[in-house]
Structures are given as structure tokens and as C-alpha cells.
Design an enzyme around this catalytic site. Structure first.
Site, PDB file in Angstrom:
ATOM      1  N   CYS A   1      74.182  70.194  20.943  1.00  0.00           N
ATOM      2  CA  CYS A   1      76.050  70.088  21.991  1.00  0.00           C
ATOM      3  C   CYS A   1      75.732  70.860  22.644  1.00  0.00           C
ATOM      4  CB  CYS A   1      76.545  70.291  20.791  1.00  0.00           C
ATOM      5  SG  CYS A   1      77.220  68.880  19.420  1.00  0.00           S
TER       6      CYS A   1
ATOM      7  N   HIS B   1      82.655  71.665  25.249  1.00  0.00           N
ATOM      8  CA  HIS B   1      82.513  70.291  24.123  1.00  0.00           C
ATOM      9  C   HIS B   1      83.562  70.071  23.315  1.00  0.00           C
ATOM     10  CE1 HIS B   1      80.289  68.475  20.926  1.00  0.00           C
ATOM     11  NE2 HIS B   1      80.163  69.393  20.128  1.00  0.00           N
TER      12      HIS B   1
ATOM     13  N   ASN C   1      82.340  63.265  18.779  1.00  0.00           N
ATOM     14  CA  ASN C   1      81.610  63.767  19.286  1.00  0.00           C
ATOM     15  C   ASN C   1      79.899  63.099  19.870  1.00  0.00           C
ATOM     16  OD1 ASN C   1      79.190  65.976  19.349  1.00  0.00           O
ATOM     17  ND2 ASN C   1      80.630  67.551  17.510  1.00  0.00           N
TER      18      ASN C   1
END
Length: 321
Positions: free
Chosen positions: A115, A248, A278
Site C-alpha cells: 500500500c 492511503h 482499499n
């Protein structure tokens, strides 16, 4: 000394949005819309089609970024692509994207920092440009996380989506990238991982995302706060001078806790997690592009990008757009 500046952005979200209710019904997940929203803030996500590849999504995002920048593929002399879901073991997805774009001879490679991948990729490309070796970089985050999810694990499978985002980073006379910082600590590898591998034509270990959610939350809030202060100090900027934070997009509670730790309101945080889920390395460029196109972020704004991911990796890039 040469500097670099983002001159174009683009994104790609495959297919129609899939709501929590639709996902639960389609996959037979023991969960509810209320449970997912309360714990993550996620309401929708996008999934790639069966025949779509990570390079396909990266290609669409890259074309949009080039159009936004007003450049053709021949101007690009560096491609850095962040992904944890490459199309092949090799060649890299960056090389597959390069071929699709009709670019020949430019350096192209993948960055694997989960990520945190886009932050790692952007910081890496900036250093290539600042060295004087390259002048125009295509930086991409692209993921198809839906293919590494265990649909029986409700703690992870409802959180992720697919997508891609890209920026064009060009050499400039004035700094657009003001500072950056990258970190990792492999001793936390057990908190978030896909611990499988291919050996002898077979998958050895688990090919699915595994996560210790509470431990990830605690560590994420700490390191995101720390790295934000680090890049602000490096640029000589006070936190009150920040126009926007683009973190993020993992979980709205992490976004809220990080903003609180920095003493900033959520009115300064770009949040797209509700609609995208996500998307790992794609989440920051997707959120950045969305906020640029709807007018929230504008030319001259100071923007902090920050991320944390499996590895454990974390980092931040401070920009002037």
C-alpha cells in the site's frame, strides 16, 4: 539542481461500483452493510473483469494522465509502476505497460511496497529526475486485489477493491516535490501479508491476504503521524500550512486518527475510501486525481501524500502542485 513537478494525473476504476449489500449477496459473506461501514467507512468498491489485467488498468490511467499533461508517450523516459498484484512473475508489469503504450528504450520497473507502493514509486522517480538522468517519468499505482482475497474471511475480503492511478512527473525549474521520506521494518511482516509462493508449479502457503487488523491500525496511526512530521520538518513547513493530506485509503478510522494526531481537521483530508475501498498502491493516485478533477485540490496547493503497507513499509511525499 533540477527539480520535478506533477504535470498530469489520471485514473481508472473498472466496472460499475459494487455496494456492500451486493458483495455480501454475491459472495455469501457473513456480514452486513452496517458492520462494514462502521468498521471501515467503505460503501462501494470496483472489481476488474475476468479478462482484465493490472497492465490494462495501468494503461487506461496512464493514457488519462498523459492527456491531462498534454504529452505523447515518446516524451516519457522512465516508468515506475507500483503493484502487489503483477500480471506475471516476470516481465514486470511496468514493461507490459511500456509495450502497450508503444514506448521503446525507456527505463521501466516495478516497485513492490504494497500500500506504500505509490509513495515509494514517486519518491524514486523524483530522485531519478533530480539526478539529471531522466526528464519525464510516468508513475503508476495499479492493483487487482480482488484476486488475492479469501471470500470466507470477512475481516479482509470486504475491504479491498481494484483500480489504477497515474501521474506524469517532469523536470522543472521550481520544486514540486518538496521533500520525501521512506521507511520499512521487516520485523512486522506477520501483521499484513500474502505468505504464499509458487514452487514447482504449485502454490506453497496461502495465496490470500492475511491481516492482524487491530495491530495494523495501531502501527499505522503511529508511523503515519511520524512520517508526516518528518517530511514537513525537512521542507521547513508547519502543519498548519498544509492545504491537503491525501493518505492511503485503507480505513476511514485510520484517516481520522492520523488527522487528529497531526492536530488537523478532516476538512483537510481527501477521503475516497467510501467509494473505492482499499486499492493498495492505487489508492493515493486515485484519491489525488479525484480531488484534482472535482476542484478541491488546485494549482499551488501544498499536498501531503502518505501511506503504510505490508512489509511493514511506510512513507510520505510533500508536494506543491
Amino acid at each position: 539542481m533540477k527539480f520535478s513537478r506533477i504535470v498530469g494525473m489520471g485514473s481508472c476504476l473498472p466496472g460499475a461500483p459494487v455496494s456492500n449489500t451486493e458483495l455480501i449477496a454475491a459472495r455469501g459473506i457473513d456480514s452486513s452493510d452496517a458492520w462494514i461501514v462502521e468498521r471501515s467507512g467503505i460503501r462501494n468498491r470496483h472489481f476488474a473483469g475476468e479478462t482484465q489485467t493490472t497492465a490494462d488498468l495501468a494503461f487506461e490511467a496512464s493514457r488519462a494522465a498523459m492527456a491531462d499533461a498534454g504529452i505523447d508517450p515518446g516524451a516519457i523516459d522512465l516508468i515506475v509502476l507500483a503493484t502487489s498484484t503483477p500480471d506475471m512473475i516476470f516481465p514486470s508489469t511496468a514493461c507490459l505497460l511500456q509495450s502497450r503504450l508503444g514506448i521503446h528504450g525507456a527505463a521501466a520497473f516495478d516497485v513492490h511496497a504494497v500500500c506504500s507502493g505509490f509513495v515509494y514509486a514517486l519518491a524514486t522517480a523524483e530522485k531519478f529526475i533530480r539526478s539529471g538522468s531522466h526528464r519525464c517519468a510516468l508513475v503508476v499505482g495499479a492493483e487487482i486485489f480482488s484476486r488475492i482475497l479469501d471470500w470466507k474471511d470477512r475481516s479482509t475480503c470486504v475491504l479491498f477493491g481494484d483500480g489504477a492511478g497515474a501521474v506524469i512527473l517532469q523536470a522543472a525549474d521550481a520544486p514540486g516535490v518538496l521533500s520525501s521520506a521512506l521507511h520499512a521494518d521487516g520485523s512486522f511482516e506477520h501483521l499484513l501479508s500474502v505468505p504464499g509462493t509458487v514452487c514447482g508449479g504449485h502454490v506453497v502457503g496461502s495465496p490470500y491476504v492475511q491481516m492482524d487488523g487491530p495491530a495494523v491500525f495501531k502501527l499505522a496511526v503511529k508511523v503515519l503521524g511520524d512520517v508526516a512530521l518528518e517530511v514537513l520538518a525537512a521542507a521547513g513547513m508547519a502543519r498548519t500550512e498544509l492545504d491537503w493530506i491525501v493518505p492511503h485509503q485503507a480505513n476511514v478510522r485510520i484517516l481520522q486518527a492520523t488527522a487528529k494526531r497531526l492536530g488537523l481537521g478532516m476538512d483537510k483530508v481527501i477521503s475516497t475510501v467510501a467509494e473505492h475501498g482499499n486499492t493498495s498502491a492505487a489508492s493515493i493516485p486515485l484519491a489525488l486525481d479525484a480531488a484534482w478533477r472535482d476542484g478541491r485540490i488546485g494549482a499551488g496547493d501544498s499536498v501531503l501524500l502518505e501511506a503504510v503497507g505490508g512489509g511493514f513499509t511506510w512513507g510520505a511525499v510533500l508536494l506543491r502542485l
